[in-house]
Every structure is written in C-alpha cells, then in structure tokens.
Motif scaffolding. Structure first.
Motif, mmCIF file in Angstrom:
data_model
loop_
_atom_site.group_PDB
_atom_site.id
_atom_site.type_symbol
_atom_site.label_atom_id
_atom_site.label_comp_id
_atom_site.label_asym_id
_atom_site.label_seq_id
_atom_site.Cartn_x
_atom_site.Cartn_y
_atom_site.Cartn_z
ATOM 1 N N ARG A 136 25.294 97.113 25.976
ATOM 2 C CA ARG A 136 26.474 97.189 26.837
ATOM 3 C C ARG A 136 26.447 96.003 27.813
ATOM 4 O O ARG A 136 25.435 95.778 28.495
ATOM 5 C CB ARG A 136 26.466 98.511 27.613
ATOM 6 N N ARG A 137 27.518 95.260 27.817
ATOM 7 C CA ARG A 137 27.609 94.103 28.727
ATOM 8 C C ARG A 137 28.769 94.315 29.687
ATOM 9 O O ARG A 137 29.790 94.899 29.320
ATOM 10 C CB ARG A 137 27.860 92.820 27.927
ATOM 11 N N TYR A 138 28.605 93.806 30.919
ATOM 12 C CA TYR A 138 29.714 93.717 31.872
ATOM 13 C C TYR A 138 29.911 92.237 32.148
ATOM 14 O O TYR A 138 29.131 91.643 32.886
ATOM 15 C CB TYR A 138 29.394 94.458 33.171
ATOM 16 N N GLY A 139 30.874 91.641 31.535
ATOM 17 C CA GLY A 139 31.032 90.196 31.651
ATOM 18 C C GLY A 139 29.818 89.517 31.035
ATOM 19 O O GLY A 139 29.464 89.789 29.886
ATOM 20 N N ARG A 140 29.142 88.673 31.820
ATOM 21 C CA ARG A 140 27.961 87.979 31.298
ATOM 22 C C ARG A 140 26.669 88.756 31.559
ATOM 23 O O ARG A 140 25.600 88.353 31.141
ATOM 24 C CB ARG A 140 27.868 86.583 31.925
ATOM 25 N N HIS A 141 26.810 89.844 32.294
ATOM 26 C CA HIS A 141 25.625 90.653 32.623
ATOM 27 C C HIS A 141 25.376 91.696 31.528
ATOM 28 O O HIS A 141 26.279 92.449 31.158
ATOM 29 C CB HIS A 141 25.852 91.353 33.965
ATOM 30 N N THR A 142 24.150 91.673 31.006
ATOM 31 C CA THR A 142 23.798 92.658 29.982
ATOM 32 C C THR A 142 23.109 93.838 30.653
ATOM 33 O O THR A 142 21.990 93.709 31.153
ATOM 34 C CB THR A 142 22.869 92.030 28.923
ATOM 35 N N ALA A 143 23.796 94.979 30.661
ATOM 36 C CA ALA A 143 23.220 96.177 31.287
ATOM 37 C C ALA A 143 22.243 96.858 30.339
ATOM 38 O O ALA A 143 21.207 97.369 30.763
ATOM 39 C CB ALA A 143 24.331 97.140 31.686
ATOM 40 N N LEU A 144 22.590 96.900 29.064
ATOM 41 C CA LEU A 144 21.691 97.462 28.048
ATOM 42 C C LEU A 144 21.565 96.435 26.929
ATOM 43 O O LEU A 144 22.567 95.991 26.373
ATOM 44 C CB LEU A 144 22.251 98.766 27.469
ATOM 45 N N GLY A 145 20.335 96.081 26.621
ATOM 46 C CA GLY A 145 20.147 95.028 25.620
ATOM 47 C C GLY A 145 19.458 95.525 24.371
ATOM 48 O O GLY A 145 18.376 95.059 24.019
ATOM 49 N N GLY A 146 20.045 96.509 23.711
ATOM 50 C CA GLY A 146 19.474 97.007 22.460
ATOM 51 C C GLY A 146 18.519 98.163 22.677
ATOM 52 O O GLY A 146 17.348 98.089 22.312
ATOM 53 N N VAL A 147 19.036 99.225 23.256
ATOM 54 C CA VAL A 147 18.199 100.398 23.571
ATOM 55 C C VAL A 147 18.170 101.364 22.383
ATOM 56 O O VAL A 147 19.219 101.721 21.843
ATOM 57 C CB VAL A 147 18.734 101.124 24.827
ATOM 58 N N SER A 148 16.966 101.724 21.981
ATOM 59 C CA SER A 148 16.805 102.745 20.937
ATOM 60 C C SER A 148 15.865 103.826 21.463
ATOM 61 O O SER A 148 14.831 103.502 22.042
ATOM 62 C CB SER A 148 16.201 102.131 19.666
ATOM 63 N N LEU A 149 16.242 105.057 21.273
ATOM 64 C CA LEU A 149 15.365 106.171 21.665
ATOM 65 C C LEU A 149 15.852 107.446 20.999
ATOM 66 O O LEU A 149 16.951 107.471 20.430
ATOM 67 C CB LEU A 149 15.328 106.350 23.186
ATOM 68 N N SER A 150 15.036 108.460 21.038
ATOM 69 C CA SER A 150 15.486 109.754 20.508
ATOM 70 C C SER A 150 15.037 110.867 21.445
ATOM 71 O O SER A 150 14.032 110.734 22.151
ATOM 72 C CB SER A 150 14.956 109.981 19.092
ATOM 73 N N LEU A 151 15.820 111.913 21.460
ATOM 74 C CA LEU A 151 15.533 113.067 22.315
ATOM 75 C C LEU A 151 15.427 114.305 21.450
ATOM 76 O O LEU A 151 16.181 114.447 20.482
ATOM 77 C CB LEU A 151 16.671 113.309 23.312
ATOM 78 N N SER A 152 14.523 115.179 21.815
ATOM 79 C CA SER A 152 14.476 116.474 21.134
ATOM 80 C C SER A 152 14.467 117.567 22.190
ATOM 81 O O SER A 152 14.559 117.294 23.383
ATOM 82 C CB SER A 152 13.261 116.548 20.213
#
Lengths: 288, 288
Positions: free
Chosen positions: B13-29
């Motif tokens: 997720r990017r806001y303009g040129r700022h990358t807030a999330l840069g390829g997040v992977s996870l799982s929840l149980s």
C-alpha cells in the motif's frame, strides 16, 4: 447497608402495578423507575403486587422497555413517512441533518435573499443559481466522511456497503435543503423562474457528486462538482449579464443532466465498494 | 488450510511516494495474534485493509475463505469481521445501548428484537449492562473503550481486528481488557495491534512485528524473547556496548546489546527481544 429514603411523593399503587407489568412508557416509566431505584417502600410494594415468576417476567419486560432507543424528532418524522426504523436511524445519524448544519444552510439562504434587496434582479437570480445548488453538494460531501461523522470508520466497514448509506444521507440532505431554499424562494416571487431555477441544478449536482463518489472521497467529489458548476455558470452567462441557465432551454438541459446522472448513479452502485477512496485525515498527515 | 484462518500475501500500500506496506505476508489462526511495531510501521494501514476500510495496491487476502478484494467479497467479509478502530468515535447523544443498536443496524441486523437482544448480549459480555442506559459522553474513558469493544463483537464475528484498544487505559482497566480479549480469542481469530509488549506477552500465542512496512518477525512470543538471549545484562552504569539501557528501580542499569565479557546476564523479556529486533542488529535479523 441502608437505602436512602426519598422525600418526593410516591407513585400510586395503581401506577406501581402498571410499572411492574411494564405497561408504562416514556417519561412516566423513567420517572417511576428513578423513584423505585431509591425507594425501599415502593420496592416492598412492588414485591406485594406480583408473584415471583410474574415479577421476573415483568422486570425483563421493563428492561426491554427501558432499553428502547429514543429517536429524535427527525427520525420519528422519517418513520412516520414510512421509512423502516433501521434506515431511518442511518439517515438521522447523518451529521448534515443536525440543527447546526441545517441552521448554517438556512443562514446562507437568508443571506442570499437579503442580497436581492440590493442587487439588480438578474444578478440576484444568478446569485441564487450559483449558491443554492452548492448547498446540497456541500451536504453530500459532509454526510459521509471523517469530518463530521464520529462513527465514520465503523460506517465504512458496514456490510450494508457505502452506496445505500451515501444515497440515503445525501438524498435526505437534498430534500431538507430543497425545503429550506424553497421557503426562501417564496419570499421573492418577483424573481419569476430565477427564484426556482436552482432546483434542477441542485438535484443534478447532488447526483453527479454521488456518481463521482464511486471513485473519489465525497469531499473531493463535491469539490470537483462545485468547480464544474462554477465553470458552467460562467460559460453560460451572456455578455448582457443574463444566464442561459435561467431560460427554459437551459433548465431543460439541466433536467436532462438529472436523468443522465441518475442513471449513472444506479448503474455505478455495484462499484461503490470495489475501491474505497482514502478519506482518513490521519493518513493525509502521515503521507509525505 | 483450517477454516478459521486469514492469509495475507504480498500486501503493498502506497500513499503517493510513501510506501506504508511493502509486501506484507502473514497468516492468522484461532487465538490472539499480537501486532507490534513502532509508530509509522504500517500497523493501522494493515488493519484498515483487513477491515476492508482501505484497499491495497497489490497483494492477496484470503479471509475465512472469502476474497475481500472483490466488491462482493468485501461485503461478505464485513459480515464475518469485527473492527475496533484506533480512534473509535461515538454519536454523543447516544446511550451505550443506542450506540450498539446503531452498530447492529450497520451490521445488517434488521429485526429489531433480535438486534436489541444482541445489544444486551454484547454489553453484558464487556460488563456494561448496568450503564447501558447512560449517555456515552458521561462514561469514563475505559468504559467508552469497552463500548467500542462491544460494538466490535456485535454479530459474533469470526475475525476480530483491534487497533490499540488498551491505549490510555489505567492498569486496572488494561487488566480487564486483557481478560476480555483473552475470552474473545477462544474460538475465533483476533488480531491485536498494540505498543504494549506486556499485552502481547500476557495474551498472544502468536506475534508479528512490523517495522517500516515490512514484517520483521513472525513467531511465538517466546521466540521473540529468545532473540535477546545472552544480550541482556545489568551493570552499575550504562554500558558502551548497549544499544539501549535504563536505570531500574533496583538502582542497576538494564542493558541490551552486545554484553562485555563476564557481564551479569539476565533472562530476556519480550520487550528486550522487540527492542533488539527494531534496533536492526543484522545478526539477530538473520536468526529471525
């Protein structure tokens, strides 16, 4: 532990019986409930009035009655008009239907009307035309967003989706403002068509704002619509100072826009939740 | 994959040129997963995406078998998730019951009696039955936060997303909240964003550390504590080899970093592991 004794008059035995059987409502219920909460004597009377099983049922009924939300006048009006209670609540929680916002809108309308006393008739007509249609657009911008809606983020993740909420709130604001501006127009019958020429643009611009909200945050959608309207008003102004929008032909063109925008809103409804526009002030601050 | 899980892959997720999330992977149980990270780490952005309040630029989400990145899936996902935003807002004129009733409307519980029963259930679950008729503006901060938690569990969601629910609570209120969250984690997945490592240690079976928009750690709280094994010691003065050190109530300095030979090593806490991880020690990052 002692229960404080109340000095006010006790409810009658008959009223206490009605209370125990959850037959009281509204202010009477609340008054008796407040009294009983602090009056040992009345609690004892209540115990005499019902057997334990009936009393338990009575308390449960009473709990339900006390929990019943108390709708405000606007919500009650919507229900009277036949709107379902859940839809009436969603509409009534629109921040732009609060007295403060509607009061501001009424103030603007009165201001515009006062200007007619000092401006030539055609300029006054143009003032109505520019100002009044922008009020519901502003209402649309504020009825679904973080600026005035404290529960915006919860509303945003509602399984109802954005479309019905935006539509309900925006249309109700539009209707309220049409009422206010309509009353204002009655005060200037000498304006002729100019006094009501704002009506069709109000509906058209509101629908355009809703349609743009599929992709844009409502505030941005409203800003775009307002800018387009300003350009449109300037572009349709003749050199002699009269506006094409104040003619029958101009009004019919705007009526055509109402139909087109209405169809667009209906066709776009399924896309309202596909992309959620960013409308979080905190994000605007953190994004460089 | 077990039914009661959420899987996130390559979320950007990017806001303009700022990358807030840069390829997040996870799982929840099932159970409580803690999401730790400094301010600006991307926690709230991740939670808003999972809550369907924001859309990612890239990535995939499987939420209990639903794809919330489609328009239809988004509405379906909203039915199975509960969300407590970082700054929950309330309509000031509402009582606790009226607010929860309103949230029930937003969650599409159209039957009034069923909605009211649900409001009573969730308010009872968070211990607010006795104040349900009080205006929210008269409640304490801790009680308001419990009202917000009650709102999040309306409809018994299978996934609960809580954004810093314990911020601003006193120790007793935090303890009460921990009990509630622990109860809620039985039989459902709970994602708890927090700055409080104590909350994670007390509640979570699984912890994810997010920093700079990427996942820096994904494992058990014990494994995060173990990061700091052999790297925590105490001394009379702050040690030059320490990346962080503070004087404790016992008068000695608690150091974390690279201990000198013969240092008096201490048992590492979750906070020690977290601080060392964020300090970016490459040796530790590799062992992650």
């Amino acid at each position: 532990m002692t229960t404080p004794q109340v000095t006010v008059d006790h409810p009658s035995r008959e009223r206490l019986r009605a209370y125990a059987w959850a037959e009281l409502t509204g202010a009477r219920l609340e008054a008796v409930d407040r009294h009983v909460a602090e009056c040992r004597e009345c609690i004892a009377t209540l115990a005499e009035l019902a057997d334990p099983t009936d009393q338990a049922l009575g308390w449960a009924r009473l709990d339900r009655e006390l929990d019943e939300p108390r709708p405000g006048w606007f919500e009650r009006l919507l229900r009277l008009l036949g709107l379902r209670d859940d839809l009436a609540r969603i509409t009534a929680t629109s921040p732009t239907l609060h007295a403060s916002w509607l009061g501001t809108a009424a103030f603007i309308v009165v201001g515009a009307l006062l200007m007619t006393r000092y401006l030539p008739v055609d300029v006054a007509g143009l003032t109505f035309l520019v100002t009044f249609p922008l009020l519901p657009v502003l209402g649309a911008a504020l009825s679904f967003g973080p600026s005035l809606d404290p529960t915006y983020e919860l509303t945003l993740v509602s399984p109802l989706g954005r479309f019905p909420i935006i539509l309900l709130r925006t249309l109700s604001v539009l209707i309220a403002l049409i009422g206010i501006a309509g009353l204002g127009s009655l005060a200037v019958p000498q304006q002729g068509i100019a006094a009501v020429a704002w009506l069709a643009p109000s509906v058209a611009l509101t629908l355009v704002t809703i349609a743009l909200s599929v992709k844009l945050a409502p505030r941005l959608a409203a800003a775009c619509t307002g800018a387009l309207w300003a350009v449109c008003v300037i572009a349709t102004n003749d050199s002699d100072g009269t506006s094409l929008l104040l003619t029958v032909k101009g009004q019919l063109t705007v009526a055509g826009l109402v139909v087109v925008a209405g169809v667009a809103v209906v066709r776009l409804r399924r896309y309202f939740d596909l992309v959620t526009p960013i409308d979080f002030p905190s994000l605007a601050r953190t994004a460089p | 994959m077990p039914a009661n899980t959420v899987s996130v892959t390559g979320l950007v997720r990017r806001y303009g040129r700022h990358t807030a999330l840069g390829g997040v992977s996870l799982s929840l149980s099932t159970g409580v997963t803690g999401l730790l990270g400094p301010n600006g780490a991307g926690k709230t952005t991740l939670l808003r995406i999972l809550a369907t309040a924001l859309s990612p630029d890239q990535g995939a989400i499987d939420m209990l078998g639903i794809d919330p990145l489609t328009a239809k899936g988004k509405l379906e996902a909203r039915r199975v998730l509960g969300y407590l935003p970082q700054h929950p807002g309330f309509h000031p004129g509402f009582t606790a019951f009226e607010f929860i009733d309103y949230v029930g409307i937003l969650r599409r519980i159209t039957d009034r009696a069923q909605r009211h029963d649900e409001a009573r259930r969730v308010l009872d679950a968070v211990g607010l039955s006795d104040v349900r008729g009080k205006k929210i503006k008269t409640l304490s901060g801790g009680m308001r936060q419990r009202v917000a938690l009650a709102a999040a569990i309306v409809g018994d969601p299978r996934l609960l997303i809580l954004d810093e629910p314990t911020v601003g609570l006193d120790p007793k209120q935090r303890l009460r909240f921990r009990e509630l969250i622990a109860e809620l984690g039985e039989g459902r997945a709970v994602l708890l964003s927090t700055h409080q490592t104590e909350d994670v240690g007390a509640l979570c079976q699984h912890v994810v550390v997010l920093a700079g928009g990427t996942v820096r750690f994904d494992g058990t709280p014990a494994a995060l504590s173990a990061f700091a094994a052999g790297r925590v010691w105490h001394s009379a003065q702050k040690d030059p080899g320490a990346v962080a050190g503070w004087r404790t109530g016992q008068g000695t300095v608690h150091n974390i970093g690279s201990p000198p030979p013969g240092a008096a090593l201490l048992e590492p806490s979750l906070e020690d592991g977290y601080l060392l991880l964020l300090d970016g020690d490459p040796a530790l990052a590799e062992t992650a």
